[in-house]
Design an enzyme around this catalytic site. Structure first.
Site, PDB file in Angstrom:
ATOM      1  N   ALA A 146       7.250  35.219 -20.345  1.00 30.08           N
ATOM      2  CA  ALA A 146       6.108  34.869 -19.340  1.00 30.08           C
ATOM      3  C   ALA A 146       6.489  33.624 -18.576  1.00 30.08           C
ATOM      4  CB  ALA A 146       4.932  35.283 -19.483  1.00 30.08           C
ATOM      5  N   LYS A 147       6.133  33.399 -17.728  1.00 27.02           N
ATOM      6  CA  LYS A 147       6.256  31.862 -17.142  1.00 27.02           C
ATOM      7  C   LYS A 147       5.867  30.915 -18.078  1.00 27.02           C
ATOM      8  CE  LYS A 147       7.211  31.859 -12.248  1.00 27.02           C
ATOM      9  NZ  LYS A 147       6.572  32.365 -11.024  1.00 27.02           N
TER      10      LYS A 147
END
Ligand code: GLU
Length: 299
Positions: free
Chosen positions: A236-237
């Protein structure tokens, strides 16, 4: 050569991260290495963010992918989905469902029903009950499935059997469900090879069953391993620089990212080189554990 097609079908909910790009490269390799067309379909029925599609297409081109024909958007294909729903309904294969999420959670499950399956509360309502419930809440539309399990053949997973329940075809806000749209589109676009992340493997039996009800042929599946962070969670970011834009500004350009992704698959570092060497049987079967900190040069 075959006349079929493979595809990549991103949801334009934000930027693609390296895990999505790796799956896209694999879908392209599977299609191109078997002489198939490769098409892009934007799955924007649900989670579309303004401008995301444009960035996604630019990033896919930047890692060396090319595709055939126009990019298709699901929001432009409502008539196709409604036609499929009408055919299923005419065959008695749909029913309205008025359940709230909570009612589904709290309903006793039917005997022998697999875990997570819709418990069937609205399956056998009388017309009078339907009229009463319809006045209270907008209805979703469900498939009236006559099986509880279906088996698909997957290039990487072999024979895979999974749950089929009375899944939603159209949500109660009127939006066509992913499981219906994906099956209708794959059939309409001549897609006979579905390559995507293995988080969707458990959806394949429902989709293959629906494809068979709609009279289409069932595609060949290849559900490929995901990219995980060192904690074993989906990338994820917040894990750091995981998009092409973030990596580029950290000094790791598109070519280098492409090379790293292909090397993680045991392939030569360019798309054309990888295409020549590509053998599905030799692909890694485990997720790729990636610590994004290790991609970017330390400052
Ligand atoms: N749009 C889905 C996603 O981005 C992929 C659907 C598919 O490949 O069947 O997760």
């Amino acid at each position: 050569m075959t006349s079929g097609a493979g595809r990549f079908a991103p949801s334009p909910s934000g930027e693609l991260h390296v895990g999505n790009l790796r799956t896209a490269l694999l879908a392209w390799l599977f299609a191109r290495s078997t002489g198939r067309r490769f098409i892009l379909r934007i799955e924007d029925l649900d989670r579309a963010r303004a401008g995301a599609e444009e960035v996604q297409l630019r990033d896919l081109a930047a890692v060396g992918l090319d595709w055939d024909g126009e990019v298709v958007r699901q929001t432009e294909r409502g008539a196709l989905y409604e036609d499929a729903i009408a055919r299923l309904s005419a065959a008695g294969l749909t029913y309205e469902c008025y359940c709230t999420r909570r009612e589904i959670q709290e309903a006793p499950s039917a005997p022998h029903a697999p875990q997570g399956a819709y418990p069937g509360r609205c399956r056998d309502l009388t017309e009078a009950e339907r009229a009463r419930r319809r006045a209270e809440r907008p209805a979703a539309l469900r498939l009236r499935a006559s099986v509880t399990e279906w088996t698909v053949t997957d290039v990487l997973h072999g024979q895979y059997s999974g749950v089929v329940d009375d899944f939603v075809l159209r949500r109660n806000d009127g939006v066509v469900a992913y499981n219906l749209a994906v099956v209708v589109d794959d059939a309409a676009q001549g897609v006979d090879q579905v390559v995507r992340g293995d988080d969707l493997l458990s959806s394949a039996p429902r989709q293959a069953y629906l494809a068979s009800l709609l009279g289409g042929s069932v595609p060949e599946y290849a559900h490929v391993p995901l990219v995980l962070n060192p904690a074993g969670k989906r990338l994820a970011k917040r894990d750091g620089a995981v998009t092409l834009a973030a990596l580029t500004s950290a000094g790791v350009g598109a070519e280098r990212v492409t090379a790293l992704l292909l090397e993680s698959l045991g392939l030569p570092p360019t798309p054309q080189g990888a295409l020549r060497a590509f053998q599905p049987g030799a692909l890694p079967r485990e997720p790729w554990i990636l610590d994004p900190q290790e991609l970017t040069p330390r400052t």
